[in-house]
Scaffold this motif. Structure first.
Motif, PDB file in Angstrom:
ATOM      1  N   LEU A  38       0.823  -1.217   0.000  1.00  0.00           N
ATOM      2  CA  LEU A  38       0.000   0.000   0.000  1.00  0.00           C
ATOM      3  C   LEU A  38       0.855   1.264   0.000  1.00  0.00           C
ATOM      4  N   LEU A  39       1.985   1.226   0.659  1.00  0.00           N
ATOM      5  CA  LEU A  39       2.881   2.377   0.653  1.00  0.00           C
ATOM      6  C   LEU A  39       3.341   2.708  -0.760  1.00  0.00           C
ATOM      7  N   VAL A  40       3.506   1.684  -1.582  1.00  0.00           N
ATOM      8  CA  VAL A  40       3.913   1.892  -2.975  1.00  0.00           C
ATOM      9  C   VAL A  40       2.719   2.308  -3.835  1.00  0.00           C
ATOM     10  N   LEU A  41       1.602   1.619  -3.680  1.00  0.00           N
ATOM     11  CA  LEU A  41       0.433   1.880  -4.529  1.00  0.00           C
ATOM     12  C   LEU A  41      -0.176   3.253  -4.285  1.00  0.00           C
ATOM     13  N   THR A  42      -0.120   3.738  -3.039  1.00  0.00           N
ATOM     14  CA  THR A  42      -0.751   5.027  -2.725  1.00  0.00           C
ATOM     15  C   THR A  42       0.214   6.203  -2.847  1.00  0.00           C
ATOM     16  N   ASP A  43       1.457   5.919  -3.187  1.00  0.00           N
ATOM     17  CA  ASP A  43       2.439   6.992  -3.350  1.00  0.00           C
ATOM     18  C   ASP A  43       2.253   7.684  -4.702  1.00  0.00           C
ATOM     19  N   ARG A  44       2.977   8.770  -4.908  1.00  0.00           N
ATOM     20  CA  ARG A  44       2.902   9.481  -6.186  1.00  0.00           C
ATOM     21  C   ARG A  44       3.288   8.548  -7.325  1.00  0.00           C
ATOM     22  N   GLY A  45       2.462   8.504  -8.338  1.00  0.00           N
ATOM     23  CA  GLY A  45       2.706   7.618  -9.466  1.00  0.00           C
ATOM     24  C   GLY A  45       2.173   6.220  -9.254  1.00  0.00           C
ATOM     25  N   GLY A  46       1.638   5.939  -8.088  1.00  0.00           N
ATOM     26  CA  GLY A  46       1.082   4.622  -7.815  1.00  0.00           C
ATOM     27  C   GLY A  46      -0.306   4.449  -8.398  1.00  0.00           C
ATOM     28  N   MET A  47      -0.742   3.215  -8.506  1.00  0.00           N
ATOM     29  CA  MET A  47      -2.033   2.914  -9.117  1.00  0.00           C
ATOM     30  C   MET A  47      -3.197   3.362  -8.245  1.00  0.00           C
ATOM     31  N   LEU A  48      -2.968   3.468  -6.942  1.00  0.00           N
ATOM     32  CA  LEU A  48      -4.019   3.909  -6.016  1.00  0.00           C
ATOM     33  C   LEU A  48      -3.586   5.207  -5.323  1.00  0.00           C
ATOM     34  N   ARG A  49      -3.025   6.110  -6.088  1.00  0.00           N
ATOM     35  CA  ARG A  49      -2.450   7.327  -5.503  1.00  0.00           C
ATOM     36  C   ARG A  49      -3.429   8.009  -4.551  1.00  0.00           C
ATOM     37  N   ASN A  50      -2.976   8.157  -3.309  1.00  0.00           N
ATOM     38  CA  ASN A  50      -3.776   8.821  -2.282  1.00  0.00           C
ATOM     39  C   ASN A  50      -2.802   9.365  -1.231  1.00  0.00           C
ATOM     40  N   THR A  51      -2.538  10.651  -1.336  1.00  0.00           N
ATOM     41  CA  THR A  51      -1.532  11.267  -0.477  1.00  0.00           C
ATOM     42  C   THR A  51      -1.858  11.127   1.007  1.00  0.00           C
ATOM     43  N   ALA A  52      -3.125  11.338   1.353  1.00  0.00           N
ATOM     44  CA  ALA A  52      -3.533  11.281   2.761  1.00  0.00           C
ATOM     45  C   ALA A  52      -3.305   9.881   3.341  1.00  0.00           C
ATOM     46  N   VAL A  53      -3.776   8.861   2.625  1.00  0.00           N
ATOM     47  CA  VAL A  53      -3.606   7.473   3.084  1.00  0.00           C
ATOM     48  C   VAL A  53      -2.133   7.113   3.171  1.00  0.00           C
ATOM     49  N   ASN A  54      -1.362   7.531   2.183  1.00  0.00           N
ATOM     50  CA  ASN A  54       0.061   7.228   2.156  1.00  0.00           C
ATOM     51  C   ASN A  54       0.782   7.840   3.347  1.00  0.00           C
ATOM     52  N   LYS A  55       0.417   9.081   3.678  1.00  0.00           N
ATOM     53  CA  LYS A  55       1.064   9.748   4.807  1.00  0.00           C
ATOM     54  C   LYS A  55       0.679   9.104   6.138  1.00  0.00           C
ATOM     55  N   VAL A  56      -0.580   8.691   6.256  1.00  0.00           N
ATOM     56  CA  VAL A  56      -1.019   8.046   7.496  1.00  0.00           C
ATOM     57  C   VAL A  56      -0.294   6.723   7.697  1.00  0.00           C
ATOM     58  N   ILE A  57      -0.259   5.899   6.647  1.00  0.00           N
ATOM     59  CA  ILE A  57       0.429   4.602   6.738  1.00  0.00           C
ATOM     60  C   ILE A  57       1.912   4.820   7.011  1.00  0.00           C
ATOM     61  N   GLY A  58       2.505   5.770   6.291  1.00  0.00           N
ATOM     62  CA  GLY A  58       3.923   6.061   6.493  1.00  0.00           C
ATOM     63  C   GLY A  58       4.231   6.512   7.910  1.00  0.00           C
ATOM     64  N   ALA A  59       3.342   7.344   8.472  1.00  0.00           N
ATOM     65  CA  ALA A  59       3.543   7.828   9.843  1.00  0.00           C
ATOM     66  C   ALA A  59       3.449   6.687  10.844  1.00  0.00           C
ATOM     67  N   VAL A  60       2.456   5.813  10.667  1.00  0.00           N
ATOM     68  CA  VAL A  60       2.291   4.664  11.575  1.00  0.00           C
ATOM     69  C   VAL A  60       3.523   3.762  11.521  1.00  0.00           C
ATOM     70  N   VAL A  61       3.992   3.497  10.313  1.00  0.00           N
ATOM     71  CA  VAL A  61       5.169   2.640  10.143  1.00  0.00           C
ATOM     72  C   VAL A  61       6.410   3.282  10.764  1.00  0.00           C
ATOM     73  N   ASN A  62       6.568   4.586  10.540  1.00  0.00           N
ATOM     74  CA  ASN A  62       7.740   5.284  11.086  1.00  0.00           C
ATOM     75  C   ASN A  62       7.737   5.293  12.612  1.00  0.00           C
ATOM     76  N   VAL A  63       6.567   5.517  13.198  1.00  0.00           N
ATOM     77  CA  VAL A  63       6.470   5.516  14.661  1.00  0.00           C
ATOM     78  C   VAL A  63       6.790   4.128  15.205  1.00  0.00           C
ATOM     79  N   GLY A  64       6.233   3.104  14.557  1.00  0.00           N
ATOM     80  CA  GLY A  64       6.475   1.733  14.998  1.00  0.00           C
ATOM     81  C   GLY A  64       7.936   1.351  14.921  1.00  0.00           C
ATOM     82  N   ARG A  65       8.634   1.848  13.894  1.00  0.00           N
ATOM     83  CA  ARG A  65      10.049   1.511  13.722  1.00  0.00           C
ATOM     84  C   ARG A  65      10.955   2.301  14.655  1.00  0.00           C
ATOM     85  N   SER A  66      10.514   3.491  15.047  1.00  0.00           N
ATOM     86  CA  SER A  66      11.386   4.365  15.836  1.00  0.00           C
ATOM     87  C   SER A  66      11.402   4.012  17.319  1.00  0.00           C
TER      88      SER A  66
END
Length: 223
Positions: A38-66
Protein backbone atom coordinates in the motif's frame (compact mmCIF):
# COMPACT_ATOMS: atom_id res chain seq x y z
CA UNK A 1 26.15 -26.49 36.38
CA UNK A 2 26.92 -29.63 34.38
CA UNK A 3 26.03 -30.21 30.73
CA UNK A 4 23.37 -32.74 31.75
CA UNK A 5 21.71 -30.01 33.80
CA UNK A 6 22.06 -27.38 31.07
CA UNK A 7 20.83 -29.49 28.17
CA UNK A 8 17.09 -29.65 29.05
CA UNK A 9 17.10 -25.92 29.86
CA UNK A 10 18.69 -25.08 26.50
CA UNK A 11 16.31 -27.37 24.61
CA UNK A 12 13.26 -25.77 26.25
CA UNK A 13 14.73 -22.32 25.66
CA UNK A 14 15.18 -23.12 21.95
CA UNK A 15 11.64 -24.46 21.68
CA UNK A 16 10.20 -21.35 23.32
CA UNK A 17 12.31 -19.04 21.15
CA UNK A 18 11.32 -20.82 17.93
CA UNK A 19 7.67 -20.71 19.01
CA UNK A 20 7.80 -16.96 19.66
CA UNK A 21 9.78 -16.13 16.53
CA UNK A 22 7.71 -18.43 14.30
CA UNK A 23 4.33 -17.00 15.24
CA UNK A 24 5.50 -13.39 15.34
CA UNK A 25 7.10 -13.81 11.90
CA UNK A 26 3.82 -15.11 10.50
CA UNK A 27 1.89 -12.17 11.95
CA UNK A 28 4.55 -9.71 10.77
CA UNK A 29 4.36 -11.12 7.24
CA UNK A 30 0.55 -10.97 7.17
CA UNK A 31 0.54 -7.41 8.49
CA UNK A 32 3.67 -5.99 6.91
CA UNK A 33 3.15 -7.27 3.36
CA UNK A 34 -0.10 -5.39 2.62
CA UNK A 35 1.19 -2.27 4.40
CA UNK A 36 4.37 -2.26 2.32
CA UNK A 37 2.45 -2.76 -0.93
CA UNK A 38 0.00 0.00 0.00
CA UNK A 39 2.88 2.38 0.65
CA UNK A 40 3.91 1.89 -2.98
CA UNK A 41 0.43 1.88 -4.53
CA UNK A 42 -0.75 5.03 -2.73
CA UNK A 43 2.44 6.99 -3.35
CA UNK A 44 2.90 9.48 -6.19
CA UNK A 45 2.71 7.62 -9.47
CA UNK A 46 1.08 4.62 -7.81
CA UNK A 47 -2.03 2.91 -9.12
CA UNK A 48 -4.02 3.91 -6.02
CA UNK A 49 -2.45 7.33 -5.50
CA UNK A 50 -3.78 8.82 -2.28
CA UNK A 51 -1.53 11.27 -0.48
CA UNK A 52 -3.53 11.28 2.76
CA UNK A 53 -3.61 7.47 3.08
CA UNK A 54 0.06 7.23 2.16
CA UNK A 55 1.06 9.75 4.81
CA UNK A 56 -1.02 8.05 7.50
CA UNK A 57 0.43 4.60 6.74
CA UNK A 58 3.92 6.06 6.49
CA UNK A 59 3.54 7.83 9.84
CA UNK A 60 2.29 4.66 11.57
CA UNK A 61 5.17 2.64 10.14
CA UNK A 62 7.74 5.28 11.09
CA UNK A 63 6.47 5.52 14.66
CA UNK A 64 6.47 1.73 15.00
CA UNK A 65 10.05 1.51 13.72
CA UNK A 66 11.39 4.36 15.84
CA UNK A 67 10.34 2.94 19.20
CA UNK A 68 13.06 0.91 20.95
CA UNK A 69 11.76 -2.61 21.43
CA UNK A 70 12.30 -2.66 25.18
CA UNK A 71 10.06 0.42 25.51
CA UNK A 72 7.46 -1.11 23.20
CA UNK A 73 7.61 -4.30 25.25
CA UNK A 74 6.73 -2.48 28.46
CA UNK A 75 4.21 -0.09 26.84
CA UNK A 76 2.21 -3.00 25.40
CA UNK A 77 1.89 -4.88 28.70
CA UNK A 78 -1.76 -3.75 29.26
CA UNK A 79 -2.69 -4.64 25.66
CA UNK A 80 -0.90 -7.97 25.89
CA UNK A 81 -2.67 -8.82 29.15
CA UNK A 82 -6.00 -7.88 27.58
CA UNK A 83 -5.33 -10.00 24.51
CA UNK A 84 -3.90 -13.19 26.01
CA UNK A 85 -4.70 -12.82 29.71
CA UNK A 86 -1.09 -12.40 30.85
CA UNK A 87 2.09 -10.54 29.91
CA UNK A 88 4.45 -13.32 31.03
CA UNK A 89 5.50 -16.32 28.96
CA UNK A 90 6.24 -17.12 25.30
CA UNK A 91 2.65 -16.66 24.09
CA UNK A 92 2.42 -13.21 25.65
CA UNK A 93 5.77 -12.24 24.10
CA UNK A 94 4.39 -12.87 20.61
CA UNK A 95 2.21 -9.75 20.86
CA UNK A 96 4.99 -7.13 21.23
CA UNK A 97 7.26 -9.11 18.93
CA UNK A 98 4.68 -9.04 16.14
CA UNK A 99 3.76 -5.38 16.73
CA UNK A 100 7.43 -4.42 16.57
CA UNK A 101 8.14 -6.50 13.47
CA UNK A 102 5.16 -5.41 11.30
CA UNK A 103 6.42 -1.87 10.54
CA UNK A 104 9.99 -3.16 10.14
CA UNK A 105 8.93 -5.72 7.54
CA UNK A 106 6.56 -3.23 5.87
CA UNK A 107 9.49 -0.95 4.97
CA UNK A 108 11.45 -3.89 3.59
CA UNK A 109 8.44 -4.87 1.48
CA UNK A 110 8.12 -1.30 0.21
CA UNK A 111 11.78 -1.27 -0.83
CA UNK A 112 11.48 -4.66 -2.56
CA UNK A 113 8.34 -3.70 -4.50
CA UNK A 114 9.82 -0.37 -5.63
CA UNK A 115 12.73 -2.27 -7.21
CA UNK A 116 10.40 -4.02 -9.69
CA UNK A 117 10.88 -2.84 -13.28
CA UNK A 118 8.20 -0.22 -13.91
CA UNK A 119 8.12 -1.26 -17.55
CA UNK A 120 6.54 -4.60 -16.57
CA UNK A 121 3.83 -2.76 -14.62
CA UNK A 122 3.10 -0.51 -17.60
CA UNK A 123 2.91 -3.55 -19.90
CA UNK A 124 0.30 -5.22 -17.69
CA UNK A 125 -1.70 -2.00 -17.47
CA UNK A 126 -1.55 -1.60 -21.23
CA UNK A 127 -3.13 -5.05 -21.58
CA UNK A 128 -5.99 -4.02 -19.30
CA UNK A 129 -4.68 -5.44 -16.05
CA UNK A 130 -6.11 -3.86 -12.90
CA UNK A 131 -4.52 -3.25 -9.53
CA UNK A 132 -5.05 -6.81 -8.28
CA UNK A 133 -3.57 -8.33 -11.42
CA UNK A 134 -0.57 -6.00 -11.28
CA UNK A 135 0.11 -6.77 -7.63
CA UNK A 136 -0.29 -10.55 -7.76
CA UNK A 137 1.02 -11.20 -11.27
CA UNK A 138 3.89 -8.69 -11.46
CA UNK A 139 4.88 -6.86 -8.29
CA UNK A 140 4.92 -9.71 -5.77
CA UNK A 141 6.35 -12.41 -8.10
CA UNK A 142 9.10 -10.11 -9.37
CA UNK A 143 9.93 -8.90 -5.88
CA UNK A 144 9.86 -12.39 -4.33
CA UNK A 145 13.64 -12.87 -3.92
CA UNK A 146 13.92 -9.47 -2.21
CA UNK A 147 10.85 -10.22 -0.09
CA UNK A 148 12.41 -13.49 1.11
CA UNK A 149 15.63 -11.65 1.90
CA UNK A 150 13.63 -9.08 3.85
CA UNK A 151 11.76 -11.79 5.73
CA UNK A 152 15.08 -13.44 6.61
CA UNK A 153 16.31 -10.14 8.05
CA UNK A 154 13.06 -9.82 9.99
CA UNK A 155 13.42 -13.29 11.50
CA UNK A 156 16.96 -12.50 12.63
CA UNK A 157 15.80 -9.24 14.20
CA UNK A 158 13.00 -11.14 15.96
CA UNK A 159 15.49 -13.60 17.42
CA UNK A 160 17.23 -10.62 19.01
CA UNK A 161 13.93 -9.12 20.13
CA UNK A 162 12.90 -12.45 21.67
CA UNK A 163 16.06 -12.43 23.77
CA UNK A 164 15.09 -8.97 25.09
CA UNK A 165 11.61 -10.28 25.89
CA UNK A 166 13.26 -12.39 28.58
CA UNK A 167 13.67 -9.20 30.63
CA UNK A 168 9.92 -9.23 31.39
CA UNK A 169 9.62 -13.01 31.69
CA UNK A 170 8.94 -13.70 28.03
CA UNK A 171 10.65 -17.06 28.16
CA UNK A 172 13.04 -18.46 25.60
CA UNK A 173 16.82 -18.24 25.48
CA UNK A 174 16.85 -14.62 26.64
CA UNK A 175 14.98 -15.46 29.82
CA UNK A 176 17.26 -18.45 30.35
CA UNK A 177 20.39 -16.28 30.03
CA UNK A 178 18.97 -13.68 32.42
CA UNK A 179 17.56 -16.03 35.06
CA UNK A 180 20.37 -18.56 35.21
CA UNK A 181 23.34 -17.02 33.44
CA UNK A 182 23.17 -13.54 34.97
CA UNK A 183 21.17 -13.70 38.21
CA UNK A 184 22.64 -17.04 39.33
CA UNK A 185 26.12 -16.38 37.94
CA UNK A 186 26.09 -19.51 35.76
CA UNK A 187 28.72 -18.33 33.27
CA UNK A 188 28.80 -21.66 31.46
CA UNK A 189 25.08 -21.54 30.76
CA UNK A 190 25.34 -17.91 29.65
CA UNK A 191 28.03 -18.80 27.11
CA UNK A 192 26.06 -21.83 25.93
CA UNK A 193 22.99 -19.64 25.40
CA UNK A 194 25.00 -17.14 23.37
CA UNK A 195 26.42 -19.98 21.27
CA UNK A 196 22.94 -21.38 20.59
CA UNK A 197 21.69 -17.93 19.54
CA UNK A 198 24.64 -17.53 17.16
CA UNK A 199 23.97 -20.95 15.62
CA UNK A 200 20.26 -20.16 15.30
CA UNK A 201 20.87 -16.84 13.54
CA UNK A 202 23.48 -18.42 11.26
CA UNK A 203 21.08 -21.20 10.23
CA UNK A 204 18.30 -18.70 9.50
CA UNK A 205 20.67 -16.60 7.38
CA UNK A 206 21.91 -19.65 5.45
CA UNK A 207 18.38 -20.88 4.75
CA UNK A 208 17.29 -17.40 3.67
CA UNK A 209 20.29 -16.91 1.39
CA UNK A 210 19.74 -20.33 -0.19
CA UNK A 211 16.07 -19.55 -0.83
CA UNK A 212 16.95 -16.19 -2.40
CA UNK A 213 19.52 -17.79 -4.71
CA UNK A 214 17.08 -20.48 -5.83
CA UNK A 215 14.32 -17.94 -6.48
CA UNK A 216 16.67 -15.63 -8.37
CA UNK A 217 17.92 -18.52 -10.51
CA UNK A 218 14.35 -19.62 -11.24
CA UNK A 219 13.36 -16.05 -12.13
CA UNK A 220 16.26 -15.73 -14.58
CA UNK A 221 15.42 -19.04 -16.23
CA UNK A 222 11.78 -17.98 -16.47
CA UNK A 223 12.85 -14.69 -18.04
Amino acid sequence: MTWDQMQPLLVQGCVDTLYMVGWSTAVAALGGLPLGVLLVLTDRGGMLRNTAVNKVIGAVVNVGRSLPFIILLVALIPFTRLLVGTFIGPTAAIVPLAVGAIPFFARLVETAVREVDHGLVEAVQAMGGGTGTTVFKVLLPQALPSLVAGLTTTVIVLVGYSAMAGVVGGGGLGNLALTYGYQRFETGLMLATVAVLIVLVTLVQLLGDTAVRLLTRHERKGG
